[in-house]
Design a protein around this motif. Structure first.
Motif, PDB file in Angstrom:
ATOM      1  N   LEU A  13      13.592  -4.999  14.894  1.00 10.66           N
ATOM      2  CA  LEU A  13      12.216  -4.924  15.375  1.00 10.66           C
ATOM      3  C   LEU A  13      11.418  -3.879  14.602  1.00 10.66           C
ATOM      4  CD1 LEU A  13      10.224  -6.005  17.467  1.00 10.66           C
ATOM      5  CD2 LEU A  13      10.963  -4.160  18.981  1.00 10.66           C
ATOM      6  N   SER A  14      11.995  -2.717  14.366  1.00 13.87           N
ATOM      7  CA  SER A  14      11.272  -1.683  13.620  1.00 13.87           C
ATOM      8  C   SER A  14      11.093  -2.096  12.153  1.00 13.87           C
ATOM      9  CB  SER A  14      11.995  -0.343  13.724  1.00 13.87           C
ATOM     10  OG  SER A  14      13.249  -0.401  13.080  1.00 13.87           O
ATOM     11  N   LEU A  15      12.093  -2.740  11.558  1.00 18.89           N
ATOM     12  CA  LEU A  15      11.976  -3.230  10.187  1.00 18.89           C
ATOM     13  C   LEU A  15      10.867  -4.278  10.084  1.00 18.89           C
ATOM     14  CD1 LEU A  15      13.008  -3.347   7.269  1.00 18.89           C
ATOM     15  CD2 LEU A  15      14.592  -5.119   8.024  1.00 18.89           C
ATOM     16  N   THR A  16      10.793  -5.170  11.043  1.00 14.39           N
ATOM     17  CA  THR A  16       9.743  -6.185  11.065  1.00 14.39           C
ATOM     18  C   THR A  16       8.362  -5.543  11.185  1.00 14.39           C
ATOM     19  OG1 THR A  16      11.281  -7.732  12.106  1.00 14.39           O
ATOM     20  CG2 THR A  16       8.943  -8.256  12.259  1.00 14.39           C
ATOM     21  N   ALA A  17       8.253  -4.549  12.024  1.00 11.78           N
ATOM     22  CA  ALA A  17       6.975  -3.851  12.183  1.00 11.78           C
ATOM     23  C   ALA A  17       6.554  -3.183  10.875  1.00 11.78           C
ATOM     24  CB  ALA A  17       7.073  -2.826  13.298  1.00 11.78           C
ATOM     25  N   TRP A  18       7.483  -2.536  10.192  1.00 11.14           N
ATOM     26  CA  TRP A  18       7.171  -1.893   8.914  1.00 11.14           C
ATOM     27  C   TRP A  18       6.766  -2.911   7.857  1.00 11.14           C
ATOM     28  CZ3 TRP A  18       5.756   2.783   8.109  1.00 11.14           C
ATOM     29  CH2 TRP A  18       6.211   3.810   8.913  1.00 11.14           C
ATOM     30  N   LEU A  19       7.430  -4.057   7.816  1.00 12.47           N
ATOM     31  CA  LEU A  19       7.080  -5.101   6.846  1.00 12.47           C
ATOM     32  C   LEU A  19       5.698  -5.680   7.123  1.00 12.47           C
ATOM     33  CD1 LEU A  19      10.483  -6.961   6.385  1.00 12.47           C
ATOM     34  CD2 LEU A  19       9.327  -5.455   4.768  1.00 12.47           C
ATOM     35  N   ILE A  20       5.359  -5.853   8.384  1.00 10.47           N
ATOM     36  CA  ILE A  20       4.027  -6.351   8.729  1.00 10.47           C
ATOM     37  C   ILE A  20       2.959  -5.338   8.328  1.00 10.47           C
ATOM     38  CG2 ILE A  20       2.503  -6.911  10.673  1.00 10.47           C
ATOM     39  CD1 ILE A  20       4.919  -8.283  11.969  1.00 10.47           C
ATOM     40  N   VAL A  21       3.194  -4.079   8.633  1.00 12.00           N
ATOM     41  CA  VAL A  21       2.241  -3.033   8.261  1.00 12.00           C
ATOM     42  C   VAL A  21       2.074  -2.978   6.743  1.00 12.00           C
ATOM     43  CG1 VAL A  21       1.910  -0.525   8.215  1.00 12.00           C
ATOM     44  CG2 VAL A  21       2.543  -1.659  10.337  1.00 12.00           C
ATOM     45  N   ALA A  22       3.183  -3.016   6.014  1.00 15.99           N
ATOM     46  CA  ALA A  22       3.116  -2.975   4.552  1.00 15.99           C
ATOM     47  C   ALA A  22       2.430  -4.222   4.008  1.00 15.99           C
ATOM     48  CB  ALA A  22       4.522  -2.850   3.971  1.00 15.99           C
ATOM     49  N   GLY A  23       2.704  -5.373   4.588  1.00 10.85           N
ATOM     50  CA  GLY A  23       2.094  -6.617   4.132  1.00 10.85           C
ATOM     51  C   GLY A  23       0.601  -6.675   4.361  1.00 10.85           C
ATOM     52  N   VAL A  24       0.113  -5.947   5.342  1.00  8.03           N
ATOM     53  CA  VAL A  24      -1.316  -5.921   5.625  1.00  8.03           C
ATOM     54  C   VAL A  24      -2.016  -4.834   4.820  1.00  8.03           C
ATOM     55  CG1 VAL A  24      -3.019  -5.432   7.426  1.00  8.03           C
ATOM     56  CG2 VAL A  24      -1.092  -6.941   7.901  1.00  8.03           C
ATOM     57  N   PHE A  25      -1.462  -3.639   4.790  1.00  9.10           N
ATOM     58  CA  PHE A  25      -2.174  -2.518   4.189  1.00  9.10           C
ATOM     59  C   PHE A  25      -2.057  -2.421   2.675  1.00  9.10           C
ATOM     60  CE2 PHE A  25      -2.007  -0.811   8.576  1.00  9.10           C
ATOM     61  CZ  PHE A  25      -3.372  -0.696   8.748  1.00  9.10           C
ATOM     62  N   PHE A  26      -0.946  -2.804   2.085  1.00 12.06           N
ATOM     63  CA  PHE A  26      -0.814  -2.695   0.632  1.00 12.06           C
ATOM     64  C   PHE A  26      -1.831  -3.546  -0.113  1.00 12.06           C
ATOM     65  CE2 PHE A  26       3.821  -1.074   0.598  1.00 12.06           C
ATOM     66  CZ  PHE A  26       3.367   0.221   0.760  1.00 12.06           C
ATOM     67  N   PRO A  27      -2.056  -4.814   0.253  1.00 15.72           N
ATOM     68  CA  PRO A  27      -3.107  -5.575  -0.444  1.00 15.72           C
ATOM     69  C   PRO A  27      -4.501  -4.970  -0.264  1.00 15.72           C
ATOM     70  CG  PRO A  27      -1.646  -7.063   0.699  1.00 15.72           C
ATOM     71  CD  PRO A  27      -1.275  -5.685   1.128  1.00 15.72           C
ATOM     72  N   LEU A  28      -4.764  -4.419   0.916  1.00 16.29           N
ATOM     73  CA  LEU A  28      -6.061  -3.778   1.140  1.00 16.29           C
ATOM     74  C   LEU A  28      -6.232  -2.549   0.244  1.00 16.29           C
ATOM     75  CD1 LEU A  28      -6.348  -3.996   5.023  1.00 16.29           C
ATOM     76  CD2 LEU A  28      -7.574  -5.358   3.323  1.00 16.29           C
ATOM     77  N   ILE A  29      -5.185  -1.761   0.128  1.00 20.00           N
ATOM     78  CA  ILE A  29      -5.242  -0.561  -0.716  1.00 20.00           C
ATOM     79  C   ILE A  29      -5.401  -0.941  -2.176  1.00 20.00           C
ATOM     80  CG2 ILE A  29      -3.870   1.387  -1.540  1.00 20.00           C
ATOM     81  CD1 ILE A  29      -2.717   1.553   1.343  1.00 20.00           C
ATOM     82  N   ILE A  30      -4.660  -1.951  -2.626  1.00 15.88           N
ATOM     83  CA  ILE A  30      -4.755  -2.387  -4.019  1.00 15.88           C
ATOM     84  C   ILE A  30      -6.157  -2.908  -4.316  1.00 15.88           C
ATOM     85  CG2 ILE A  30      -3.941  -4.146  -5.649  1.00 15.88           C
ATOM     86  CD1 ILE A  30      -1.151  -3.752  -4.395  1.00 15.88           C
ATOM     87  N   ARG A  31      -6.733  -3.689  -3.423  1.00 18.25           N
ATOM     88  CA  ARG A  31      -8.098  -4.216  -3.626  1.00 18.25           C
ATOM     89  C   ARG A  31      -9.113  -3.089  -3.648  1.00 18.25           C
ATOM     90  NH1 ARG A  31     -11.337  -6.615  -6.334  1.00 18.25           N
ATOM     91  NH2 ARG A  31     -13.173  -7.390  -5.303  1.00 18.25           N
ATOM     92  N   ALA A  32      -8.946  -2.076  -2.826  1.00 19.96           N
ATOM     93  CA  ALA A  32      -9.869  -0.939  -2.818  1.00 19.96           C
ATOM     94  C   ALA A  32      -9.803  -0.176  -4.138  1.00 19.96           C
ATOM     95  CB  ALA A  32      -9.548  -0.005  -1.652  1.00 19.96           C
ATOM     96  N   ILE A  33      -8.624  -0.016  -4.692  1.00 16.43           N
ATOM     97  CA  ILE A  33      -8.478   0.673  -5.981  1.00 16.43           C
ATOM     98  C   ILE A  33      -9.129  -0.146  -7.097  1.00 16.43           C
ATOM     99  CG2 ILE A  33      -6.783   1.372  -7.721  1.00 16.43           C
ATOM    100  CD1 ILE A  33      -4.943   2.147  -5.351  1.00 16.43           C
ATOM    101  N   GLU A  34      -8.903  -1.479  -7.097  1.00 18.39           N
ATOM    102  CA  GLU A  34      -9.524  -2.342  -8.106  1.00 18.39           C
ATOM    103  C   GLU A  34     -11.045  -2.284  -8.008  1.00 18.39           C
ATOM    104  OE1 GLU A  34      -7.828  -6.134  -7.244  1.00 18.39           O
ATOM    105  OE2 GLU A  34      -6.005  -5.736  -8.420  1.00 18.39           O
ATOM    106  N   HIS A  35     -11.564  -2.304  -6.796  1.00 19.35           N
ATOM    107  CA  HIS A  35     -13.010  -2.237  -6.601  1.00 19.35           C
ATOM    108  C   HIS A  35     -13.569  -0.902  -7.085  1.00 19.35           C
ATOM    109  CE1 HIS A  35     -16.805  -3.476  -4.952  1.00 19.35           C
ATOM    110  NE2 HIS A  35     -16.875  -2.369  -4.227  1.00 19.35           N
ATOM    111  N   SER A  36     -12.842   0.163  -6.860  1.00 24.07           N
ATOM    112  CA  SER A  36     -13.260   1.480  -7.327  1.00 24.07           C
ATOM    113  C   SER A  36     -13.354   1.524  -8.853  1.00 24.07           C
ATOM    114  CB  SER A  36     -12.271   2.537  -6.832  1.00 24.07           C
ATOM    115  OG  SER A  36     -12.529   3.777  -7.415  1.00 24.07           O
TER     116      SER A  36
END
Length: 109
Positions: A15-38
Motif C-alpha cells: 500500500l505504501s509503495l503504491t502510494a509513492w508510485l502514484i505520487v511520483a507518477g503525478v508530480f514528476f511530469p508536472l515538475i518536468i513540464r515546469a522546468i521545460e516551460h521555465s
C-alpha cells in the motif's frame, strides 16, 4: 495486554509503495513540464532582449550590420534584416529546446 508487533505486514508495504508510485507518477511530469516551460520563457526573454539591443545598435549606427549570430546558453540566435516592399524589419531566429524554429520581428523603418 499489547500484542507483540515486530514490523509491517506485506499489505501495508504494498500500500505504501503504491502510494509513492502514484505520487511520483503525478508530480514528476508536472515538475518536468515546469522546468521545460521555465527554459522556454528564458529563451524567449533572451531573444527579445537581443532583438531590441540589435535595434538600438542599428538606430545609433544608422545602418544594420548584416547577418549577426549570437550564441548564448547553448542556443544560437541569428539576427537578420527582412525587407518587404513597404517596410524593413529586424528579425531574430532561434530553435527552442524542442528543436522548433521561432522567429520574432520588429519594424526598423
Amino acid at each position: 495486554m499489547w500484542r507483540k508487533n515486530d514490523g509491517f505486514f506485506m499489505a501495508e508495504l504494498l500500500l505504501s509503495l503504491t502510494a509513492w508510485l502514484i505520487v511520483a507518477g503525478v508530480f514528476f511530469p508536472l515538475i518536468i513540464r515546469a522546468i521545460e516551460h521555465s527554459v522556454e520563457i528564458e529563451q524567449e526573454f533572451e531573444s527579445t532582449q537581443l532583438l531590441y539591443e540589435s535595434l538600438q545598435k542599428t538606430v545609433v549606427e544608422g545602418h544594420f550590420s548584416s547577418g549577426e549570430t549570437v550564441k548564448k546558453n547553448q542556443t544560437v540566435y541569428e539576427i537578420f534584416l527582412k525587407e518587404s516592399s513597404e517596410l524593413t524589419e529586424v528579425c531574430i531566429k532561434y530553435e527552442d529546446i524542442f528543436q522548433k524554429a521561432n522567429e520574432k520581428c520588429e519594424i526598423y523603418k
